[in-house]
Design a protein around this motif. Sequence first.
Motif, PDB file in Angstrom:
ATOM      1  N   PRO A  27      -5.990  -8.290  44.484  1.00 25.55           N
ATOM      2  CA  PRO A  27      -7.135  -8.267  43.233  1.00 25.55           C
ATOM      3  C   PRO A  27      -7.736  -6.609  43.802  1.00 25.55           C
ATOM      4  O   PRO A  27      -8.607  -5.947  42.857  1.00 25.55           O
ATOM      5  CB  PRO A  27      -8.258  -9.090  43.672  1.00 25.55           C
ATOM      6  N   ASN A  28      -7.916  -6.556  45.274  1.00 28.23           N
ATOM      7  CA  ASN A  28      -9.011  -5.135  44.935  1.00 28.23           C
ATOM      8  C   ASN A  28      -8.006  -3.659  45.696  1.00 28.23           C
ATOM      9  O   ASN A  28      -8.285  -2.848  46.320  1.00 28.23           O
ATOM     10  CB  ASN A  28      -9.206  -5.255  46.844  1.00 28.23           C
ATOM     11  N   THR A  29      -6.414  -3.697  44.862  1.00 27.65           N
ATOM     12  CA  THR A  29      -5.884  -2.838  44.588  1.00 27.65           C
ATOM     13  C   THR A  29      -6.528  -1.514  43.157  1.00 27.65           C
ATOM     14  O   THR A  29      -6.806  -1.927  42.757  1.00 27.65           O
ATOM     15  CB  THR A  29      -4.877  -2.787  44.004  1.00 27.65           C
ATOM     16  N   GLN A  30      -6.202  -0.549  43.929  1.00 27.26           N
ATOM     17  CA  GLN A  30      -7.114   0.793  42.587  1.00 27.26           C
ATOM     18  C   GLN A  30      -5.833   1.189  42.067  1.00 27.26           C
ATOM     19  O   GLN A  30      -4.856   1.396  42.985  1.00 27.26           O
ATOM     20  CB  GLN A  30      -7.472   1.777  43.956  1.00 27.26           C
ATOM     21  N   ILE A  31      -6.674   0.395  41.114  1.00 27.06           N
ATOM     22  CA  ILE A  31      -5.204   1.500  39.730  1.00 27.06           C
ATOM     23  C   ILE A  31      -4.800   2.404  40.190  1.00 27.06           C
ATOM     24  O   ILE A  31      -3.546   3.008  39.818  1.00 27.06           O
ATOM     25  CB  ILE A  31      -6.104   1.313  38.507  1.00 27.06           C
ATOM     26  N   SER A  32      -6.097   3.581  40.268  1.00 29.16           N
ATOM     27  CA  SER A  32      -5.486   4.740  40.007  1.00 29.16           C
ATOM     28  C   SER A  32      -4.769   5.441  41.432  1.00 29.16           C
ATOM     29  O   SER A  32      -4.194   6.704  41.299  1.00 29.16           O
ATOM     30  CB  SER A  32      -6.933   5.310  40.258  1.00 29.16           C
ATOM     31  N   MET A  33      -4.943   4.484  42.629  1.00 31.14           N
ATOM     32  CA  MET A  33      -3.619   4.896  43.408  1.00 31.14           C
ATOM     33  C   MET A  33      -2.126   4.349  43.333  1.00 31.14           C
ATOM     34  O   MET A  33      -1.455   4.731  44.061  1.00 31.14           O
ATOM     35  CB  MET A  33      -4.345   4.407  44.426  1.00 31.14           C
ATOM     36  N   LEU A  34      -1.771   3.952  42.530  1.00 36.22           N
ATOM     37  CA  LEU A  34      -0.728   3.294  42.194  1.00 36.22           C
ATOM     38  C   LEU A  34       0.431   4.281  41.259  1.00 36.22           C
ATOM     39  O   LEU A  34       1.331   4.289  41.174  1.00 36.22           O
ATOM     40  CB  LEU A  34      -0.489   1.931  40.938  1.00 36.22           C
ATOM     41  N   GLY A  35      -0.775   5.550  40.803  1.00 35.89           N
ATOM     42  CA  GLY A  35       0.278   6.499  40.518  1.00 35.89           C
ATOM     43  C   GLY A  35       0.577   6.951  39.392  1.00 35.89           C
ATOM     44  O   GLY A  35       1.261   6.961  37.943  1.00 35.89           O
ATOM     45  N   ASP A  69     -11.695  -0.045  37.581  1.00 33.78           N
ATOM     46  CA  ASP A  69     -10.987   0.413  39.527  1.00 33.78           C
ATOM     47  C   ASP A  69     -10.151  -0.336  40.214  1.00 33.78           C
ATOM     48  O   ASP A  69      -9.246   0.394  40.665  1.00 33.78           O
ATOM     49  CB  ASP A  69     -12.398   0.615  40.458  1.00 33.78           C
ATOM     50  N   THR A  70     -10.319  -1.455  40.017  1.00 32.03           N
ATOM     51  CA  THR A  70      -9.456  -2.405  40.548  1.00 32.03           C
ATOM     52  C   THR A  70      -8.865  -3.941  39.234  1.00 32.03           C
ATOM     53  O   THR A  70      -9.032  -4.133  38.604  1.00 32.03           O
ATOM     54  CB  THR A  70      -9.748  -2.828  42.014  1.00 32.03           C
ATOM     55  N   VAL A  71      -7.252  -4.110  39.968  1.00 33.28           N
ATOM     56  CA  VAL A  71      -6.800  -4.876  39.537  1.00 33.28           C
ATOM     57  C   VAL A  71      -7.770  -6.109  39.516  1.00 33.28           C
ATOM     58  O   VAL A  71      -7.750  -6.725  38.494  1.00 33.28           O
ATOM     59  CB  VAL A  71      -5.838  -5.421  40.243  1.00 33.28           C
ATOM     60  N   GLY A  72      -8.700  -6.767  39.870  1.00 33.76           N
ATOM     61  CA  GLY A  72      -9.700  -7.839  40.007  1.00 33.76           C
ATOM     62  C   GLY A  72     -10.777  -7.615  39.196  1.00 33.76           C
ATOM     63  O   GLY A  72     -10.841  -8.053  38.009  1.00 33.76           O
ATOM     64  N   CYS A  73     -10.998  -5.955  38.482  1.00 35.66           N
ATOM     65  CA  CYS A  73     -11.951  -5.524  37.816  1.00 35.66           C
ATOM     66  C   CYS A  73     -11.741  -5.592  36.487  1.00 35.66           C
ATOM     67  O   CYS A  73     -11.476  -6.305  35.511  1.00 35.66           O
ATOM     68  CB  CYS A  73     -12.144  -4.023  37.872  1.00 35.66           C
ATOM     69  N   ALA A  74      -9.950  -5.893  36.144  1.00 32.64           N
ATOM     70  CA  ALA A  74      -9.390  -5.900  35.342  1.00 32.64           C
ATOM     71  C   ALA A  74      -9.334  -6.888  35.238  1.00 32.64           C
ATOM     72  O   ALA A  74      -8.985  -7.233  34.008  1.00 32.64           O
ATOM     73  CB  ALA A  74      -8.309  -4.968  35.618  1.00 32.64           C
ATOM     74  N   ALA A  75      -9.017  -7.749  35.350  1.00 34.34           N
ATOM     75  CA  ALA A  75      -8.599  -9.341  35.502  1.00 34.34           C
ATOM     76  C   ALA A  75     -10.069 -10.066  35.114  1.00 34.34           C
ATOM     77  O   ALA A  75     -10.277 -10.953  34.087  1.00 34.34           O
ATOM     78  CB  ALA A  75      -8.089  -9.752  36.743  1.00 34.34           C
ATOM     79  N   ASP A  76     -11.325  -9.311  35.445  1.00 30.28           N
ATOM     80  CA  ASP A  76     -12.606  -9.930  35.622  1.00 30.28           C
ATOM     81  C   ASP A  76     -12.804  -9.627  33.728  1.00 30.28           C
ATOM     82  O   ASP A  76     -13.705 -10.560  33.118  1.00 30.28           O
ATOM     83  CB  ASP A  76     -14.367  -9.379  36.149  1.00 30.28           C
TER      84      ASP A  76
END
Length: 89
Positions: A27-35, A69-76
């Motif tokens: 959930p805290n993974t930054q989407i932008s940091m995944l390339g 920003d994060t996977v958790g924010c996307a899920a929300d």
Amino acid sequence: MKNDVIIADIAVMLRNIKRDDNLEIGPNTQISMLGIDSLDFVDLMFMIEERYDILVEFNANTDGTFPFDTVGCAADAVRLLIEQKHQTA
């Protein structure tokens, strides 16, 4: 629908986009940091829309920033869109 289920679904989608089944995503993974580039992000939006039968407002032609920003924010955001869809149905 619970966020942990949505997070797991988005993680699978991101692993498919990155073609890396071992990619650690939470959930805290930054989407932008995944390339993820803007085309990958558009693919992700289409996958989410198709999976949940919702419309995610995103215009890749604007400033190019991702709406979450994060996977958790996307899920929300996905959970809220699902709830809104069910309220209007």
